[in-house]
Design a protein around this motif. Structure first.
Motif, PDB file in Angstrom:
ATOM      1  N   LEU A  24      12.578 -54.659 -60.070  1.00 55.67           N
ATOM      2  CA  LEU A  24      13.536 -55.358 -59.232  1.00 55.67           C
ATOM      3  C   LEU A  24      12.856 -55.353 -57.638  1.00 55.67           C
ATOM      4  N   GLY A  25      11.851 -54.094 -57.821  1.00 55.35           N
ATOM      5  CA  GLY A  25      11.232 -54.364 -55.801  1.00 55.35           C
ATOM      6  C   GLY A  25      10.386 -54.804 -56.558  1.00 55.35           C
ATOM      7  N   GLY A  26       9.311 -55.314 -57.188  1.00 59.57           N
ATOM      8  CA  GLY A  26       8.696 -56.305 -58.013  1.00 59.57           C
ATOM      9  C   GLY A  26       8.844 -57.776 -57.916  1.00 59.57           C
ATOM     10  N   ALA A  27      10.482 -57.969 -57.818  1.00 59.55           N
ATOM     11  CA  ALA A  27      11.018 -59.550 -58.742  1.00 59.55           C
ATOM     12  C   ALA A  27      12.037 -59.502 -56.836  1.00 59.55           C
ATOM     13  N   GLN A  28      11.415 -59.806 -56.023  1.00 57.62           N
ATOM     14  CA  GLN A  28      11.763 -59.911 -54.566  1.00 57.62           C
ATOM     15  C   GLN A  28      11.222 -61.412 -53.660  1.00 57.62           C
ATOM     16  N   LYS A  29      12.237 -61.908 -53.579  1.00 59.53           N
ATOM     17  CA  LYS A  29      12.200 -63.369 -52.639  1.00 59.53           C
ATOM     18  C   LYS A  29      11.469 -62.873 -51.748  1.00 59.53           C
ATOM     19  N   GLY A  30      10.459 -64.090 -51.125  1.00 55.44           N
ATOM     20  CA  GLY A  30      10.419 -63.852 -49.250  1.00 55.44           C
ATOM     21  C   GLY A  30      11.316 -63.727 -48.486  1.00 55.44           C
ATOM     22  N   ALA A  31      11.334 -62.923 -47.488  1.00 54.78           N
ATOM     23  CA  ALA A  31      12.528 -62.181 -46.591  1.00 54.78           C
ATOM     24  C   ALA A  31      12.245 -62.649 -45.027  1.00 54.78           C
ATOM     25  N   LEU A  32      10.949 -63.525 -45.046  1.00 52.36           N
ATOM     26  CA  LEU A  32      10.876 -63.318 -43.181  1.00 52.36           C
ATOM     27  C   LEU A  32      11.181 -63.975 -42.232  1.00 52.36           C
ATOM     28  N   GLY A  33      12.088 -63.061 -41.433  1.00 49.36           N
ATOM     29  CA  GLY A  33      12.316 -63.370 -39.873  1.00 49.36           C
ATOM     30  C   GLY A  33      14.084 -63.171 -40.925  1.00 49.36           C
ATOM     31  N   ALA A  34      14.135 -63.392 -41.770  1.00 54.63           N
ATOM     32  CA  ALA A  34      15.230 -62.905 -42.136  1.00 54.63           C
ATOM     33  C   ALA A  34      16.353 -62.011 -41.443  1.00 54.63           C
ATOM     34  N   PRO A  35      17.819 -61.873 -41.176  1.00 60.97           N
ATOM     35  CA  PRO A  35      18.295 -61.047 -40.179  1.00 60.97           C
ATOM     36  C   PRO A  35      17.876 -59.621 -40.466  1.00 60.97           C
ATOM     37  N   ALA A  36      18.718 -58.404 -39.783  1.00 56.36           N
ATOM     38  CA  ALA A  36      17.141 -57.233 -39.818  1.00 56.36           C
ATOM     39  C   ALA A  36      18.932 -56.924 -40.892  1.00 56.36           C
ATOM     40  N   TYR A  37      19.914 -57.226 -40.973  1.00 55.21           N
ATOM     41  CA  TYR A  37      21.073 -56.385 -41.807  1.00 55.21           C
ATOM     42  C   TYR A  37      20.855 -56.971 -43.212  1.00 55.21           C
ATOM     43  N   SER A  38      20.594 -58.096 -43.589  1.00 50.36           N
ATOM     44  CA  SER A  38      20.154 -58.855 -44.333  1.00 50.36           C
ATOM     45  C   SER A  38      19.488 -58.518 -45.464  1.00 50.36           C
ATOM     46  N   ARG A  39      17.768 -58.109 -44.764  1.00 46.13           N
ATOM     47  CA  ARG A  39      16.888 -57.387 -44.674  1.00 46.13           C
ATOM     48  C   ARG A  39      16.500 -57.064 -45.546  1.00 46.13           C
TER      49      ARG A  39
END
Length: 254
Positions: A24-39
């Protein structure tokens, strides 16, 4: 024949729980700049729950349904139960778990080789209902049970409902237009270190942070000022971001 098939145990994944987490760690979508809690918090919680769901044999749509049930429980409590400290903790817990499962369904879909358009549609529909009904439930709860010094406080959840709905629509529309014109959407952008400062700056707009704030719902004198500050921050973000997004849309090829 069907009865015989139903008694056959469902095959379990051959890999261990730890191996599933690693995948799962290698199957993540990008979260560039997403809010800190969500990210940094919700994604990790979702990863753990996605691994649990995978080993339990659940489908992504089933996880979406469970997520919706947790969120709906928290929303119903806000509207129907008189505020108290235990009630606030219960609401926050339901919303936090529901949000983590909202992350888990997509992670589970990617782990299983990719989601379906129907699954993505279901996920977004649940998010859209949640975004508006949460603040309407706050309005109902405050109207029914709140000992307010001014009825003007009731305008806060109404304003939050409008701003949240517009922000959600704008986010979906931005991604749809970018994809239509061959521009990478935010979830396709990579880079864990890049955008950390932005993630922290936009934390007040984070739905996960809002979920946690409901732990204060049993004390309206604390909840309402914090809730209002988050609304002001989100409104300011939407106003500034709308100018930026309009310019970006203007640069897309015709």
């Amino acid at each position: 024949m069907s009865a015989v098939l139903e008694t056959v145990p469902r095959p379990r994944p051959a890999e261990t729980f730890g191996q599933t987490l690693a995948r799962l760690g290698g199957a993540q979508k990008g979260a560039l700049g997403a809010p800190a809690y969500s990210r940094f918090v919700n994604r990790r919680m979702g990863r753990f729950l996605a691994a649990v769901a995978y080993h339990a044999g659940l489908t992504p749509n089933a996880v979406t349904g469970i997520s919706a049930a947790f969120s709906a429980t928290g929303i119903v409590l806000l509207a129907l139960v008189a505020p108290s400290r235990p009630m606030g903790v219960a609401v926050a817990a339901c919303l936090v778990v529901g949000y983590a499962l909202d992350s888990a369904d997509g992670q589970l879909a990617r782990l299983r080789g990719g989601g379906s358009p129907a699954g993505e549609w279901l996920d977004h529909m649940v998010d859209a209902v949640k975004a508006s009904s949460l603040h309407l439930a706050v309005l109902i709860g405050l109207y029914r049970f709140g000992d307010l010094d001014s009825r003007a406080w009731l305008l806060v959840p109404l304003g939050y409902c409008v701003v949240d709905a517009v922000l959600y629509f704008a986010t979906m529309l931005n991604d749809a237009l970018r994809a239509q014109h061959g521009v990478p959407i935010r979830s396709q952008q990579r880079g864990e270190r890049a955008g950390v400062l932005r993630s922290l700056l936009v934390l007040p707009t984070d739905y996960g942070l809002l979920c946690c704030v409901f732990v204060l719902f049993g004390a309206p004198a604390l909840f309402l000022p914090v809730y209002t500050v988050l609304l002001v921050a989100m409104t300011a973000f939407l106003a500034l971001a709308s100018v930026k997004w309009f310019r970006e849309m203007g640069r897309l090829p015709r």
